[in-house]
Design a protein around this motif. Structure first.
Motif, PDB file in Angstrom:
ATOM      1  N   LYS A 141      -2.056  -2.654   7.280  1.00  0.00           N
ATOM      2  CA  LYS A 141      -1.765  -2.466   5.864  1.00  0.00           C
ATOM      3  C   LYS A 141      -0.469  -1.703   5.636  1.00  0.00           C
TER       4      LYS A 141
ATOM      5  N   ILE B 174       2.400  -8.110   4.242  1.00  0.00           N
ATOM      6  CA  ILE B 174       1.426  -7.038   4.011  1.00  0.00           C
ATOM      7  C   ILE B 174       1.941  -5.775   4.694  1.00  0.00           C
TER       8      ILE B 174
ATOM      9  N   THR C  78       0.832  -1.205   0.000  1.00  0.00           N
ATOM     10  CA  THR C  78       0.000   0.000   0.000  1.00  0.00           C
ATOM     11  C   THR C  78       0.864   1.252   0.000  1.00  0.00           C
TER      12      THR C  78
ATOM     13  N   PRO D   5      -5.590   3.451   5.428  1.00  0.00           N
ATOM     14  CA  PRO D   5      -5.617   2.009   5.637  1.00  0.00           C
ATOM     15  C   PRO D   5      -5.630   1.672   7.127  1.00  0.00           C
TER      16      PRO D   5
END
Length: 227
Positions: free
Chosen positions: A113, A123, A42, A109
């Motif tokens: 994340k 992640i 992300t 997020p």
């Protein structure tokens, strides 16, 4: 547009200005933009302000309350024009990162994340903070970032800064700085000209993202293979 999310798959079909007001989605959906929802990586474009602590000598060694993005002197909310500006910045940065498996988003997020808790945690991501705080943190700079921290465990060094007030609040300039500083967090150094300058300003209509892309219509990632 599906469920108020704009994805990389349809970025090419979007022309800024096709919606009333010049945005890519209605202004109320500005903070719901995603380029690749579901990716394990992300890139959060944060315009809402953030409290952080960094140890880099040109930054700070104590916690700093970075104010939110603000163009109209009212930092307590976002006007329609500010939201359209944010959408334009997101669209440009998302386009730069289309080749990669990363979700460029304006929607905050969950902590998991962004923060990598261990080397086995797959992640994670990075925050790109757009805040008018350059005069306090790095006077004269358009942005700042640590290099190669995107996959670090922990959060201490994992923030890239963009200072829109130093970039005249021009969406093109602010977006170029966002992609550039994020590139540093991913481990990239500057594209420069040996013995001349640390930054290459490009040629014709083109410049490298890790050089100075403010003044060229086309910017791309480069391995130094320009003339």
């Amino acid at each position: 547009v599906d469920e108020e999310i704009v994805t990389a798959a349809n970025i090419a079909a979007i022309n800024t200005g096709t919606l009333s007001g010049g945005g890519v989605v209605p202004v109320e959906d500005t903070f719901k933009l995603h380029s690749k929802p579901g990716s394990t990586k992300t890139l959060y474009l944060d315009f809402t302000g953030h409290s952080f602590q960094a140890g880099k000598s040109v930054w700070i060694s104590t916690a700093f309350e970075a104010p939110p993005f603000d163009m109209d002197g009212n930092p307590t909310g976002f006007s329609d024009s500010e939201r359209q500006f944010i959408q334009s910045v997101w669209l440009r940065v998302a386009e730069d990162y289309i080749p990669f498996d990363v979700d460029v988003t304006t929607e905050e997020p969950t902590a998991d994340k962004l923060e990598r808790t261990s080397t086995s945690d797959n992640i994670y991501g990075n925050r790109v903070l757009f805040s008018p705080s350059g005069g306090t943190l790095v006077p004269g700079a358009g942005g700042s970032s640590y290099v190669g921290v995107f996959d670090d465990v922990g959060e201490f060094y994992k923030i890239a800064l963009v200072f829109p007030e130093a970039l005249a609040y021009v969406d093109k300039y602010v977006a170029e700085a966002g992609s550039h500083e994020s590139g540093h967090s991913l481990g990239l150094w500057h594209d420069g000209v040996t013995n001349v300058t640390d930054y290459y300003y490009g040629q014709g209509d083109w410049a490298p993202t890790m050089g100075v892309g403010y003044y060229r219509n086309i910017t791309q990632w480069s391995k130094g293979d320009y003339a």
